[in-house]
Design a protein around this motif. Structure first.
Motif, mmCIF file in Angstrom:
data_model
loop_
_atom_site.group_PDB
_atom_site.id
_atom_site.type_symbol
_atom_site.label_atom_id
_atom_site.label_comp_id
_atom_site.label_asym_id
_atom_site.label_seq_id
_atom_site.Cartn_x
_atom_site.Cartn_y
_atom_site.Cartn_z
ATOM 1 N N ASN A 140 -37.792 14.682 -14.507
ATOM 2 C CA ASN A 140 -36.830 14.720 -15.613
ATOM 3 C C ASN A 140 -35.730 13.671 -15.500
ATOM 4 O OD1 ASN A 140 -35.466 15.817 -13.435
ATOM 5 N ND2 ASN A 140 -34.324 17.302 -14.675
ATOM 6 N N LEU A 141 -35.876 12.747 -14.569
ATOM 7 C CA LEU A 141 -34.786 11.802 -14.315
ATOM 8 C C LEU A 141 -34.451 10.949 -15.535
ATOM 9 C CD1 LEU A 141 -33.728 10.083 -11.196
ATOM 10 C CD2 LEU A 141 -34.193 8.549 -13.094
ATOM 11 N N PHE A 142 -35.452 10.384 -16.201
ATOM 12 C CA PHE A 142 -35.182 9.520 -17.352
ATOM 13 C C PHE A 142 -34.586 10.301 -18.524
ATOM 14 C CE2 PHE A 142 -38.775 6.620 -15.726
ATOM 15 C CZ PHE A 142 -37.884 5.895 -14.958
ATOM 16 N N LYS A 143 -35.042 11.528 -18.700
ATOM 17 C CA LYS A 143 -34.478 12.370 -19.759
ATOM 18 C C LYS A 143 -33.002 12.624 -19.504
ATOM 19 C CE LYS A 143 -35.043 16.857 -22.039
ATOM 20 N NZ LYS A 143 -35.840 18.119 -22.075
ATOM 21 N N THR A 144 -32.673 12.929 -18.262
ATOM 22 C CA THR A 144 -31.268 13.141 -17.900
ATOM 23 C C THR A 144 -30.465 11.858 -18.068
ATOM 24 O OG1 THR A 144 -31.934 14.826 -16.287
ATOM 25 C CG2 THR A 144 -29.723 13.906 -16.061
ATOM 26 N N TYR A 145 -31.045 10.753 -17.623
ATOM 27 C CA TYR A 145 -30.374 9.455 -17.763
ATOM 28 C C TYR A 145 -30.016 9.164 -19.212
ATOM 29 C CZ TYR A 145 -29.917 4.442 -18.374
ATOM 30 O OH TYR A 145 -29.475 3.200 -18.770
ATOM 31 N N LEU A 146 -30.952 9.332 -20.132
ATOM 32 C CA LEU A 146 -30.705 9.017 -21.546
ATOM 33 C C LEU A 146 -29.625 9.915 -22.139
ATOM 34 C CD1 LEU A 146 -34.307 8.328 -22.873
ATOM 35 C CD2 LEU A 146 -32.490 6.673 -22.402
ATOM 36 N N ASN A 147 -29.603 11.160 -21.701
ATOM 37 C CA ASN A 147 -28.567 12.074 -22.173
ATOM 38 C C ASN A 147 -27.182 11.640 -21.694
ATOM 39 O OD1 ASN A 147 -26.939 14.800 -21.237
ATOM 40 N ND2 ASN A 147 -27.845 14.984 -23.276
ATOM 41 N N LYS A 148 -27.107 11.175 -20.455
ATOM 42 C CA LYS A 148 -25.809 10.824 -19.882
ATOM 43 C C LYS A 148 -25.328 9.439 -20.308
ATOM 44 C CE LYS A 148 -25.786 14.736 -17.788
ATOM 45 N NZ LYS A 148 -24.905 15.835 -18.250
ATOM 46 N N ILE A 149 -26.249 8.499 -20.562
ATOM 47 C CA ILE A 149 -25.825 7.148 -20.943
ATOM 48 C C ILE A 149 -25.205 7.147 -22.332
ATOM 49 C CG2 ILE A 149 -27.941 6.291 -22.045
ATOM 50 C CD1 ILE A 149 -25.786 4.368 -19.478
ATOM 51 N N GLU A 150 -25.444 8.198 -23.106
ATOM 52 C CA GLU A 150 -24.780 8.327 -24.401
ATOM 53 C C GLU A 150 -23.360 8.880 -24.255
ATOM 54 O OE1 GLU A 150 -27.503 9.007 -28.044
ATOM 55 O OE2 GLU A 150 -28.097 10.538 -26.576
ATOM 56 N N LYS A 151 -23.082 9.510 -23.109
ATOM 57 C CA LYS A 151 -21.768 10.131 -22.889
ATOM 58 C C LYS A 151 -20.870 9.305 -21.982
ATOM 59 C CE LYS A 151 -21.700 14.491 -21.918
ATOM 60 N NZ LYS A 151 -22.007 15.792 -21.240
ATOM 61 N N TYR A 152 -21.470 8.661 -20.979
ATOM 62 C CA TYR A 152 -20.692 7.998 -19.930
ATOM 63 C C TYR A 152 -21.026 6.508 -19.849
ATOM 64 C CZ TYR A 152 -20.464 12.892 -18.298
ATOM 65 O OH TYR A 152 -20.311 14.252 -18.205
ATOM 66 N N ASN A 153 -20.073 5.738 -19.345
ATOM 67 C CA ASN A 153 -20.295 4.301 -19.131
ATOM 68 C C ASN A 153 -20.942 4.019 -17.779
ATOM 69 O OD1 ASN A 153 -18.988 3.592 -21.606
ATOM 70 N ND2 ASN A 153 -17.013 3.890 -20.604
ATOM 71 N N ALA A 154 -20.715 4.919 -16.815
ATOM 72 C CA ALA A 154 -21.256 4.717 -15.468
ATOM 73 C C ALA A 154 -21.413 6.074 -14.792
ATOM 74 C CB ALA A 154 -20.337 3.824 -14.646
ATOM 75 N N PHE A 155 -22.516 6.258 -14.078
ATOM 76 C CA PHE A 155 -22.748 7.531 -13.402
ATOM 77 C C PHE A 155 -23.791 7.347 -12.313
ATOM 78 C CE2 PHE A 155 -25.204 7.203 -17.288
ATOM 79 C CZ PHE A 155 -26.499 7.504 -16.901
ATOM 80 N N VAL A 156 -23.824 8.295 -11.389
ATOM 81 C CA VAL A 156 -24.751 8.214 -10.255
ATOM 82 C C VAL A 156 -25.446 9.550 -10.068
ATOM 83 C CG1 VAL A 156 -23.354 6.463 -9.099
ATOM 84 C CG2 VAL A 156 -22.994 8.881 -8.549
ATOM 85 N N GLY A 157 -26.637 9.496 -9.471
ATOM 86 C CA GLY A 157 -27.377 10.692 -9.138
ATOM 87 C C GLY A 157 -27.224 11.033 -7.668
ATOM 88 N N ILE A 158 -28.022 11.979 -7.200
ATOM 89 C CA ILE A 158 -27.965 12.400 -5.800
ATOM 90 C C ILE A 158 -29.374 12.453 -5.222
ATOM 91 C CG2 ILE A 158 -25.879 13.768 -6.205
ATOM 92 C CD1 ILE A 158 -27.610 16.307 -6.038
ATOM 93 N N TYR A 159 -29.438 12.541 -3.897
ATOM 94 C CA TYR A 159 -30.715 12.732 -3.225
ATOM 95 C C TYR A 159 -31.125 14.204 -3.314
ATOM 96 C CZ TYR A 159 -30.041 8.148 -1.032
ATOM 97 O OH TYR A 159 -29.860 6.811 -0.797
ATOM 98 N N HIS A 160 -32.397 14.439 -3.583
ATOM 99 C CA HIS A 160 -32.954 15.784 -3.540
ATOM 100 C C HIS A 160 -32.863 16.311 -2.104
ATOM 101 C CE1 HIS A 160 -36.057 18.949 -3.776
ATOM 102 N NE2 HIS A 160 -35.836 18.940 -5.081
ATOM 103 N N PHE A 161 -32.828 17.642 -1.946
ATOM 104 C CA PHE A 161 -32.654 18.196 -0.592
ATOM 105 C C PHE A 161 -33.890 18.001 0.277
ATOM 106 C CE2 PHE A 161 -34.014 21.799 -3.258
ATOM 107 C CZ PHE A 161 -35.117 22.258 -2.556
#
Length: 208
Positions: A99-120
């Motif tokens: 789901n990474l790209f889906k999440t990315y597209l949702n956030k790039i409409e809201k934020y100018n810059a953002f980062v993800g995290i490593y899975h456990f």
């Protein structure tokens, strides 16, 4: 109309890992418009592997640094060769979640810059790598997005206009082999916009 975005992947001696990342990308329902691989003067057969990769519906670009310059300068070169305003940086030794790209597209409409995290779960099934993966996950995981100061570019989205406004990553760190370019970039970026950490945007990592 869907949002077009460019994925930029710096590659240094990445021949063992890059196909694992590519396979995780092409299995996704949402795909990037283009992937830009930046070969940072690899001494193994990375360039050969990159040339053999088939992406079907995704545009593929391969560019190379003139000298080994580190991931920051490789990302700068990737941005220079990108076609879109919306950018996503990924490291070559990760695998993305479905789901990474889906999440990315949702956030790039809201934020100018953002980062993800490593899975456990670490991709290295060894004790210390697993502990390190758990540590990073539980240190950063939250129920909602929150403000952050480091541009952790192993998995990070940004609008090109903001990247260019601060002139990208400082190549000084790569030339001097100091692994601090993300902290420096984040400090400068935070002066013009907020960096957000997105807990639901996760990647699996090969911890050294």
């Amino acid at each position: 109309m869907s949002i077009k975005f460019s994925v930029i992947i710096p590659c240094y001696n990445a021949s063992k890992f890059i196909n694992l990342l590519v396979n995780s990308i092409i299995r996704c329902d949402i795909l990037p418009d283009e992937i830009i691989f930046v070969n940072d003067c690899s001494t193994d057969d990375t360039l050969k592997v990159l040339k053999e990769i088939t992406l079907n519906k995704i545009n593929k670009k391969i560019v190379s640094t003139d000298i080994n310059s580190g991931p920051g300068e490789a990302r700068n070169l990737g941005v220079q060769n990108s076609s879109n305003e919306n950018l996503l940086f990924l490291d070559s030794d990760i695998i993305i979640t479905p789901n990474l790209f889906k999440t990315y597209l949702n956030k790039i409409e809201k934020y100018n810059a953002f980062v993800g995290i490593y899975h456990f779960e670490s991709l290295n099934k060894k004790f210390f790598q697993e502990v390190k993966s758990f540590y990073y996950y539980f240190m950063l995981y939250n129920d909602s997005d929150f403000k952050y100061s480091i541009f952790s570019s192993s998995c990070a989205g940004i609008k090109k206009s903001y990247f260019n406004e601060i002139n990208g990553f400082d190549k000084w760190f790569g030339v001097n082999k100091i692994d601090h370019e993300n902290e420096d970039f984040g400090k400068r970026l935070s002066k013009i916009t907020t960096i957000w950490l997105i807990p639901e945007m996760q990647v699996y990592h090969h911890f050294p």
